[in-house]
Write an enzyme that holds these catalytic residues in place. Sequence first.
Site, PDB file in Angstrom:
ATOM      1  N   GLY A 249     -63.406 -16.820 123.579  1.00  0.00           N
ATOM      2  CA  GLY A 249     -63.007 -17.911 124.456  1.00  0.00           C
ATOM      3  C   GLY A 249     -64.143 -18.799 124.927  1.00  0.00           C
ATOM      4  O   GLY A 249     -63.925 -19.743 125.681  1.00  0.00           O
ATOM      5  N   GLU A 291     -65.551 -11.105 121.243  1.00  0.00           N
ATOM      6  CA  GLU A 291     -64.982 -11.685 120.024  1.00  0.00           C
ATOM      7  C   GLU A 291     -65.125 -13.205 119.984  1.00  0.00           C
ATOM      8  O   GLU A 291     -64.121 -13.934 120.039  1.00  0.00           O
ATOM      9  CB  GLU A 291     -63.490 -11.353 119.937  1.00  0.00           C
ATOM     10  N   PRO A 292     -66.337 -13.717 119.894  1.00  0.00           N
ATOM     11  CA  PRO A 292     -66.475 -15.171 119.827  1.00  0.00           C
ATOM     12  C   PRO A 292     -65.910 -15.706 118.514  1.00  0.00           C
ATOM     13  O   PRO A 292     -66.171 -15.151 117.451  1.00  0.00           O
ATOM     14  CB  PRO A 292     -67.994 -15.384 119.885  1.00  0.00           C
ATOM     15  N   GLY A 293     -65.110 -16.760 118.602  1.00  0.00           N
ATOM     16  CA  GLY A 293     -64.612 -17.415 117.396  1.00  0.00           C
ATOM     17  C   GLY A 293     -65.270 -18.772 117.292  1.00  0.00           C
ATOM     18  O   GLY A 293     -66.363 -18.933 116.727  1.00  0.00           O
ATOM     19  N   ARG A 294     -64.642 -19.759 117.943  1.00  0.00           N
ATOM     20  CA  ARG A 294     -65.066 -21.154 117.904  1.00  0.00           C
ATOM     21  C   ARG A 294     -66.575 -21.360 117.995  1.00  0.00           C
ATOM     22  O   ARG A 294     -67.165 -22.135 117.239  1.00  0.00           O
ATOM     23  CB  ARG A 294     -64.406 -21.858 119.086  1.00  0.00           C
ATOM     24  N   TYR A 335     -53.596 -30.632 120.852  1.00  0.00           N
ATOM     25  CA  TYR A 335     -54.215 -30.401 122.165  1.00  0.00           C
ATOM     26  C   TYR A 335     -54.876 -31.635 122.769  1.00  0.00           C
ATOM     27  O   TYR A 335     -55.576 -31.518 123.768  1.00  0.00           O
ATOM     28  CB  TYR A 335     -55.322 -29.317 122.076  1.00  0.00           C
ATOM     29  N   CYS A 362     -47.682 -39.454 107.518  1.00  0.00           N
ATOM     30  CA  CYS A 362     -46.544 -40.253 107.977  1.00  0.00           C
ATOM     31  C   CYS A 362     -46.163 -39.845 109.396  1.00  0.00           C
ATOM     32  O   CYS A 362     -45.116 -39.255 109.639  1.00  0.00           O
ATOM     33  CB  CYS A 362     -45.380 -40.087 107.027  1.00  0.00           C
ATOM     34  N   GLU A 363     -47.038 -40.112 110.298  1.00  0.00           N
ATOM     35  CA  GLU A 363     -46.935 -39.780 111.727  1.00  0.00           C
ATOM     36  C   GLU A 363     -47.856 -40.769 112.405  1.00  0.00           C
ATOM     37  O   GLU A 363     -48.662 -41.406 111.755  1.00  0.00           O
ATOM     38  CB  GLU A 363     -47.551 -38.399 112.023  1.00  0.00           C
TER      39      GLU A 363
END
Length: 431
Positions: A249, A291-294, A335, A362-363
């Site tokens: 996190g 548990e570092p991800g980012r 986000y 197509c958005e």
Amino acid sequence: MFISKNLGVNELGNLTIGGVDASLLAKEYGTPLYVMDEALFRDNCRRYKRAMELDYGRKGIVCYASKAFCCKEVFKILKEEGLWADVASGGELYTAVSAGFPMGKIVFHGCCKTADELTMALKNKVGRIVVDNFSELSALSEIAVEMDVSADIMLRIKPCVEVHTHELVQTGNIDSKFGFAAQTGEALEAVRLALLLRNINLKGFHCHIGSQILDTDSFVKAAEAMLLFISEVKEQLSFEAGELNLGGGFGIKYTEEDKAPEYELYINDVSARIKKLCADKGLSLPLIMIEPGRSIPAHSGITLYTAGEVKVIPEVRTYVMVDGGLTDNPRYSMYKAKYEFIAVNKASEPKSEIVSIAGKCCEKDPLGEGVKLQPVESGDIIAVLATGAFNYSMSSNYNRFPRPPVVMVRNGKARIIVKGETYEDMIRNDL
Ligand code: LLP
């Protein structure tokens, strides 16, 4: 000048990553293109490891959350760097297995693991399975009995801590779908059951309170809540957990406005609190995992696009179209995540324009709105910074866009670590 230290500008005025001219990468590999800098990825692994060793000695483990950026090459690097890895699906586990990653260092997550996934985890002898709920706990016990093996587990606990981050990535409060709530007695009940069930070996507890958290306080509060839970369990059930996994996190700086504490600081503050509480409560210091991800891959990555039309809508806005979109980066759409943009071939010029970067899906498909950018024209290469985490891993084939390749730069050279998809790949499973 830049949000991450691996970026620079060369004598031609072009953006460089890991010392390599980004415009040459775009030329050689085409766009859109994910670029990862190996040196910074490894450096981040080492910084985490060093900080954990400093604070906990051999009782500290860094377990990379592979969902942030997952491919075989990453598992090979993690293996060399001596990190553990968490996987949250059979697919991530399969990738780790294929890369020859040591299975004893795998932590297996998920809130709705299938019987097949649990069997796969046990067959491969993963280090820990983090059990999320009662059905999973019973199912795992049955499968383990059937296979005549023992499952080393941790229970996922909701410490019920509020965090200041996007609501879609808050996971430690009572409202969260993940884990057993500490405050309602549910978690205690889960421990009681885990201690009774056959072939279940309860090692300790896990929590993960959310993602892109930019203050240290929330982590300290979560650690505190978990230590109090360990102490309560010891009192009530005479079981003292030997392991505590505090999840990930740790937030990163996406734009100049973000203030992200150095992660050594998080680790330091949390470990001081843990040690004090252990002493106060008469607990031995458990093995601590994070548990570092980012924060490991984010800054090592950038994405390169080629600008198409620059569409000026007088008195409304200017769109700079690019040849990718939410298919390679869904984070703004999901986000409203902010990024920095740079015109690669004008990197030393001032960002004098305010524009919206529009993808080609197509958005409405923005990658950024009201962003600062150098004046660009069709054909210019645009870089988006800090896209190493949750961009490739959350990419899709919407509109049947093939996923871009991932190249990794190291010592001034680039190599493809994930091939780009082709149109044939788009119909591979069509019957
Ligand atoms: N451990 C567990 C159990 C997790 O669920 C996560 C992230 C992590 C560790 C790593 O958290 P990190 O250090 O990366 O914040 N797709 C979102 C992020 C979702 C994070 C989900 N879990 C995004 O693009 O921001």
